[in-house]
Design a protein around this motif. Structure first.
Motif, mmCIF file in Angstrom:
data_model
loop_
_atom_site.group_PDB
_atom_site.id
_atom_site.type_symbol
_atom_site.label_atom_id
_atom_site.label_comp_id
_atom_site.label_asym_id
_atom_site.label_seq_id
_atom_site.Cartn_x
_atom_site.Cartn_y
_atom_site.Cartn_z
ATOM 1 N N ILE A 233 3.216 6.190 -5.562
ATOM 2 C CA ILE A 233 3.196 6.315 -7.022
ATOM 3 C C ILE A 233 1.902 6.974 -7.479
ATOM 4 O O ILE A 233 1.901 7.841 -8.373
ATOM 5 C CB ILE A 233 3.368 4.934 -7.684
ATOM 6 C CG1 ILE A 233 4.764 4.378 -7.377
ATOM 7 C CG2 ILE A 233 3.145 5.015 -9.190
ATOM 8 C CD1 ILE A 233 4.980 2.947 -7.840
ATOM 9 N N ALA A 234 0.793 6.605 -6.865
ATOM 10 C CA ALA A 234 -0.498 7.177 -7.251
ATOM 11 C C ALA A 234 -0.539 8.674 -6.983
ATOM 12 O O ALA A 234 -1.068 9.452 -7.797
ATOM 13 C CB ALA A 234 -1.628 6.471 -6.509
ATOM 14 N N SER B 179 1.295 10.457 -9.608
ATOM 15 C CA SER B 179 0.587 10.365 -10.885
ATOM 16 C C SER B 179 -0.587 11.335 -10.975
ATOM 17 O O SER B 179 -0.985 11.725 -12.076
ATOM 18 C CB SER B 179 0.077 8.939 -11.096
ATOM 19 O OG SER B 179 1.128 8.015 -11.058
ATOM 20 N N TYR C 59 0.826 -1.211 0.000
ATOM 21 C CA TYR C 59 0.000 0.000 0.000
ATOM 22 C C TYR C 59 0.859 1.260 0.000
ATOM 23 O O TYR C 59 0.518 2.251 -0.646
ATOM 24 C CB TYR C 59 -0.931 -0.006 1.217
ATOM 25 C CG TYR C 59 -1.899 -1.173 1.243
ATOM 26 C CD1 TYR C 59 -2.592 -1.540 0.097
ATOM 27 C CD2 TYR C 59 -2.094 -1.913 2.398
ATOM 28 C CE1 TYR C 59 -3.465 -2.620 0.107
ATOM 29 C CE2 TYR C 59 -2.971 -2.996 2.420
ATOM 30 C CZ TYR C 59 -3.651 -3.337 1.276
ATOM 31 O OH TYR C 59 -4.516 -4.398 1.283
ATOM 32 N N GLN D 234 -2.074 -1.010 -8.248
ATOM 33 C CA GLN D 234 -1.481 0.266 -8.643
ATOM 34 C C GLN D 234 -2.390 1.042 -9.599
ATOM 35 O O GLN D 234 -2.628 2.245 -9.423
ATOM 36 C CB GLN D 234 -0.124 0.033 -9.300
ATOM 37 C CG GLN D 234 0.612 1.315 -9.654
ATOM 38 C CD GLN D 234 1.005 2.099 -8.421
ATOM 39 O OE1 GLN D 234 1.955 1.755 -7.733
ATOM 40 N NE2 GLN D 234 0.274 3.159 -8.120
ATOM 41 N N LEU E 106 -0.567 -6.805 -7.703
ATOM 42 C CA LEU E 106 0.049 -5.508 -7.386
ATOM 43 C C LEU E 106 -0.115 -4.521 -8.535
ATOM 44 O O LEU E 106 -0.320 -3.317 -8.305
ATOM 45 C CB LEU E 106 1.529 -5.706 -7.057
ATOM 46 C CG LEU E 106 1.824 -6.497 -5.766
ATOM 47 C CD1 LEU E 106 3.331 -6.681 -5.593
ATOM 48 C CD2 LEU E 106 1.223 -5.801 -4.552
ATOM 49 N N THR F 229 2.313 1.728 -3.647
ATOM 50 C CA THR F 229 1.277 2.080 -4.626
ATOM 51 C C THR F 229 0.679 3.459 -4.360
ATOM 52 O O THR F 229 0.392 4.207 -5.300
ATOM 53 C CB THR F 229 0.155 1.024 -4.646
ATOM 54 O OG1 THR F 229 -0.339 0.821 -3.324
ATOM 55 C CG2 THR F 229 0.661 -0.294 -5.189
#
Length: 453
Positions: A259-260, A263, A253, A310, A306, A256
């Motif tokens: 990165i989220a 993004s 978690y 993501q 995974l 991810t």
């Protein structure tokens, strides 16, 4: 002092109410990644009942969200917020002392009955000036995203250390800490201000509920949270089967979510600066559809799960940032507070439906059926998104009129004639006007000068 610089009392109100909001939301979300794994050890637990335990919080939130918001106008913001936090703490204590799934369900239902979000936003409106209110509310919005990420990472860590009962005890303490902030740190407003931009207004619900563009956005946030809750009924135990122990899932978690978060920025910049919100919205629905298809086809392959996780969080985080902005743009002048109240209710209904249906599907056909159902919902949502129109790129402003300026048709005509003004609502009882404007063409200071002349 610059008129657009927050005063000390405004900064204090903003960070304190942001902390109150975050502490409560932290308590709600920390349970999400652990209830389906640790909760199965409770007496009488089954996959459908775990889903009910996850979703029932949203049901009681949805039921009490609007009534609590309207009640705060009558009994006061701080007393209602305090009562809501006590209910949340009481529900946490009930769940902490329960050894059966039914006790946890009852505790989660009681937690949700303390629906204070609308009252918190109304109190923030009482304690900040018009020119600084957008900044204050943006701070609350950012805190929500950060809180969700923190909860997803810390929930498994804390539960690993103190167990599910200990997690609920900690959540009760967080609620009491938030109550202490409300009592001793949050300023008490001199008066309750009727502000249609942040508070729900009686008599406005029909117009909001029947507004076709707002209706599609409310369906959108409903779908987002159905997908979230349904997926997290199935995903944590599936990660265990794939070789990632429940005690180590926080690592997945953490990566991810980081990165989220990174993004989200280019998506939002492209949507706002290039005025491509409809396109970004549709892309995000496709990303969430792709996430559900990936999870569905991955079986118990860890890297596939995974990858799906993501993709899901990228789409989810962008949607959580995009949808409130779209509600603000699409709501008629003077209806934003009511529109946000209906939006929040739709969000919590999604929590209720997602948890319940996710648990039911998991009990009937395992994780594969859950993800297949989520993919079907995302596909239907994408088809609906194709019927959406590009939103008007406008902001909502409330202008308080100077003494001696009449709220009349002549004033409305002068404002409507301005380049960049798309709609106007006169609010004589508030001695104010609500305006939808393109801020690239006209700003608050221009309108304030206009009404003062």
């Amino acid at each position: 002092m610059n008129d657009f610089t927050m005063a000390g009392s405004e900064r204090r109100a903003t960070w304190a109410l942001g902390a109150v909001f975050s502490l409560r939301m932290l308590g709600m979300f920390m349970v999400l990644p652990v209830l389906t794994t640790y909760g199965m050890s409770l007496a009488g637990a089954s996959e459908p009942l775990i889903g009910v335990a996850i979703g029932i919080y949203g049901l009681t939130q949805a039921l009490f969200q609007i009534p609590f918001g309207l009640l705060s106008d009558r009994i006061g913001r701080k007393p209602l917020i305090g009562a809501g936090l006590l209910l949340f703490a009481a529900g946490s204590v009930l769940a902490a002392n329960s050894h059966s799934i039914w006790g946890v369900i009852a505790g989660r239902a009681l937690q949700g009955s303390g629906a204070i979000s609308a009252a918190v936003m109304a109190l923030l409106s009482d304690l900040t000036r018009e020119q600084n209110r957008t900044k204050a509310m943006a701070f609350i919005g950012v805190s929500f995203g950060i809180t969700f990420a923190v909860a997803m990472v810390t929930g498994p860590l804390i539960t690993r250390a103190v167990g599910l009962s200990g997690l609920f005890w900690l959540i009760a303490l967080l609620a009491l800490a938030a109550l202490a902030l409300v009592i001793w740190v949050v300023p008490t407003p001199a008066a309750h201000l009727l502000n249609r931009e942040s508070a729900m207004v009686r008599g406005s619900f029909r117009a909001v509920l029947t507004h076709p563009r707002l209706l599609k956005l409310n369906v959108g946030i409903l779908c987002v949270h159905i997908l979230l809750m349904s997926s997290f009924v199935a995903l944590p135990p599936l990660l265990v089967q794939a070789g990632l122990p429940r005690e180590s899932q926080w690592q997945a978690y953490l990566v991810t979510m980081l990165i989220a978060f990174v993004s989200v920025v280019p998506f939002i910049i492209y949507a706002e600066k290039r005025r491509q919100m409809r396109r970004v919205f549709q892309i995000c629905v496709l990303v969430m559809l792709g996430a559900e298809l990936t999870l569905w086809q991955s079986g118990s392959q860890l890297w596939g799960l995974l990858a799906g996780l993501q993709l899901f969080f990228i789409g989810f985080n962008v949607m959580e940032a995009l949808l409130p902005s779209l509600i603000s743009k699409e709501s008629p002048p003077g209806y934003k507070g009511t529109a946000m109240g209906v939006y929040s209710t739709s969000q919590f209904l999604g929590v209720a439906i997602g948890g319940t249906l996710g648990g039911f599907f998991y009990g009937q056909g395992g994780a594969a059926l859950v993800f297949a159902g989520c993919a079907a919902l995302a596909l239907a949502w994408f088809v609906l998104s194709l019927t959406m129109s590009e939103p008007p790129y406008v902001s909502s402003l409330r202008i308080v009129l100077p003494e001696g300026v009449s709220v009349d048709a002549a004033l409305e005509q002068r404002i409507r004639a301005c380049d960049g003004v798309s709609d106007v609502l006169l609010a004589g009882a508030e001695h104010s006007i609500y305006v939808k404007v393109d801020t690239k063409r006209i700003g608050r200071s221009d309108l304030e000068r206009l009404v003062a002349t």
